[in-house]
Design an enzyme around this catalytic site. Structure first.
Site, PDB file in Angstrom:
ATOM      1  N   CYS A  13       0.339 -22.117 -52.937  1.00 29.41           N
ATOM      2  CA  CYS A  13       1.412 -21.140 -52.775  1.00 29.41           C
ATOM      3  C   CYS A  13       1.005 -20.069 -51.766  1.00 29.41           C
ATOM      4  O   CYS A  13       1.767 -19.731 -50.852  1.00 29.41           O
ATOM      5  CB  CYS A  13       1.727 -20.524 -54.150  1.00 29.41           C
ATOM      6  SG  CYS A  13       3.124 -19.408 -54.155  1.00 29.41           S
ATOM      7  N   CYS A  14      -0.213 -19.531 -51.897  1.00 23.20           N
ATOM      8  CA  CYS A  14      -0.695 -18.542 -50.919  1.00 23.20           C
ATOM      9  C   CYS A  14      -0.780 -19.159 -49.525  1.00 23.20           C
ATOM     10  O   CYS A  14      -0.486 -18.498 -48.526  1.00 23.20           O
ATOM     11  CB  CYS A  14      -2.078 -18.028 -51.304  1.00 23.20           C
ATOM     12  SG  CYS A  14      -2.092 -16.688 -52.498  1.00 23.20           S
TER      13      CYS A  14
ATOM     14  N   CYS B  56       1.787 -10.029 -54.993  1.00 26.35           N
ATOM     15  CA  CYS B  56       3.065 -10.554 -55.451  1.00 26.35           C
ATOM     16  C   CYS B  56       3.229 -10.296 -56.957  1.00 26.35           C
ATOM     17  O   CYS B  56       2.244 -10.300 -57.705  1.00 26.35           O
ATOM     18  CB  CYS B  56       3.124 -12.058 -55.222  1.00 26.35           C
ATOM     19  SG  CYS B  56       3.064 -12.518 -53.485  1.00 26.35           S
TER      20      CYS B  56
ATOM     21  N   CYS C  13       1.515 -12.638 -59.620  1.00 27.18           N
ATOM     22  CA  CYS C  13       0.051 -12.782 -59.574  1.00 27.18           C
ATOM     23  C   CYS C  13      -0.683 -11.453 -59.602  1.00 27.18           C
ATOM     24  O   CYS C  13      -1.874 -11.396 -59.290  1.00 27.18           O
ATOM     25  CB  CYS C  13      -0.354 -13.543 -58.312  1.00 27.18           C
ATOM     26  SG  CYS C  13       0.424 -15.153 -58.192  1.00 27.18           S
TER      27      CYS C  13
ATOM     28  N   CYS D 260      -6.502 -14.357 -51.067  1.00 27.16           N
ATOM     29  CA  CYS D 260      -5.327 -15.150 -50.680  1.00 27.16           C
ATOM     30  C   CYS D 260      -5.693 -16.205 -49.642  1.00 27.16           C
ATOM     31  O   CYS D 260      -4.937 -17.139 -49.411  1.00 27.16           O
ATOM     32  CB  CYS D 260      -4.275 -14.293 -49.996  1.00 27.16           C
ATOM     33  SG  CYS D 260      -3.964 -12.709 -50.680  1.00 27.16           S
TER      34      CYS D 260
HETATM   35  S1  SF4 Z   1      -0.002 -14.141 -54.536  1.00 23.95           S
HETATM   36 FE1  SF4 Z   1       0.925 -15.580 -55.998  1.00 23.95          FE
HETATM   37  S2  SF4 Z   1       3.129 -15.650 -55.567  1.00 23.95           S
HETATM   38 FE2  SF4 Z   1       2.096 -14.608 -53.838  1.00 23.95          FE
HETATM   39  S3  SF4 Z   1       1.799 -16.228 -52.345  1.00 23.95           S
HETATM   40 FE3  SF4 Z   1      -0.096 -16.135 -53.574  1.00 23.95          FE
HETATM   41  S4  SF4 Z   1       0.175 -17.556 -55.320  1.00 23.95           S
HETATM   42 FE4  SF4 Z   1       2.196 -17.242 -54.331  1.00 23.95          FE
END
Ligand code: SF4
Length: 233
Positions: free
Chosen positions: A121-122, A204, A207, A226
């Site tokens: 996701c990151c 975010c 998280c 990240c």
């Molecule tokens: S911090 Fe969490 S929601 Fe944001 S991009 Fe990374 S995994 Fe995705």
């Protein structure tokens, strides 16, 4: 100085000589960097307390300085409110760097990828948009500090970024938390109100939890970065 080359390799150009600015103040480092690289340089703004200081230093040095933010679509309302406040205060538009929409991501990788695979996701929402944006720049300015985590302990004020292939400027590398708060108070700067609710580091919504240092980021997992300042960890 133009450092953009056709070669996508991230090794530093053979003739690159970076100054040793370890004894310079943050304002001096910012002034040097903008003088050297503008408009091929931008401040990475994640709307945390460090950026409150850096935004002021950057716009003090150059009212037309460039600033970008990675908009994952999952930032806190307080962060989006601060985004607007900063744009008004400095009469600027912060460049919005983005990945796919959340709906596109869900269709391809399933709902709530942050819960099943936060690294992916990151990678999709932060690292790839960052890589695309940085590929157009010669240098970037970040708010990383050496005392934030072991992974950041070796950061120099001016260094070559092997991961993304450009110069990385960390004017606050030797600042402590207290130094940052002292400067915010001295300059009467706007900052993210989540800091007053126990969030030392803000990312975010799914998280981020309250906590000291970076302990509130991806709480309960081993992940601490990240992938923006080192390969995902
Ligand atoms: S911090 Fe969490 S929601 Fe944001 S991009 Fe990374 S995994 Fe995705």
């Amino acid at each position: 100085m133009s450092l953009i080359s056709d070669n996508p390799a991230t090794a530093a150009p053979a003739d690159l000589v970076l100054p040793d600015l370890e004894a310079a103040s943050a304002a001096e480092v910012v002034a040097w960097a903008l003088d050297e690289f503008h408009p091929g340089i931008a401040l990475a703004c994640s709307f945390q307390k460090e950026e409150a200081v850096l935004l002021d230093l950057v716009f003090e040095a150059r009212p037309d300085a460039r600033v970008f933010a990675l908009d994952t679509g999952l930032l806190f309302d307080q962060t989006y409110d601060l985004w607007k406040q900063v744009e008004e205060r400095y009469s600027t538009t912060i460049e919005r760097w983005q990945g796919p929409t959340l709906a596109e991501q869900a269709a391809r990788h399933g709902d709530k990828l942050w819960a099943t695979n936060p690294s992916q996701c990151c990678g999709i929402r932060k690292v790839e948009p960052l890589r695309r944006g940085l590929s157009t720049l010669d240098a970037w300015v970040t708010g990383i500090r050496r005392d934030q985590s072991p992974a950041r302990a070796g950061a120099a004020k001016v260094e070559w970024d092997d991961q993304f292939g450009l110069v990385k400027v960390n004017p606050l590398a030797d600042w402590s938390d207290k130094d940052v708060w002292r400067e915010i108070a001295k300059r009467d700067l706007p900052y993210n109100p989540l800091h007053d609710q126990g969030y030392a580091s803000i990312g975010c919504v799914p998280c981020t939890r309250p906590g000291e240092g970076r302990e509130g980021r991806w709480a309960g997992s081993d992940k601490v970065e990240c992938g923006l300042h080192q390969e995902d960890a």
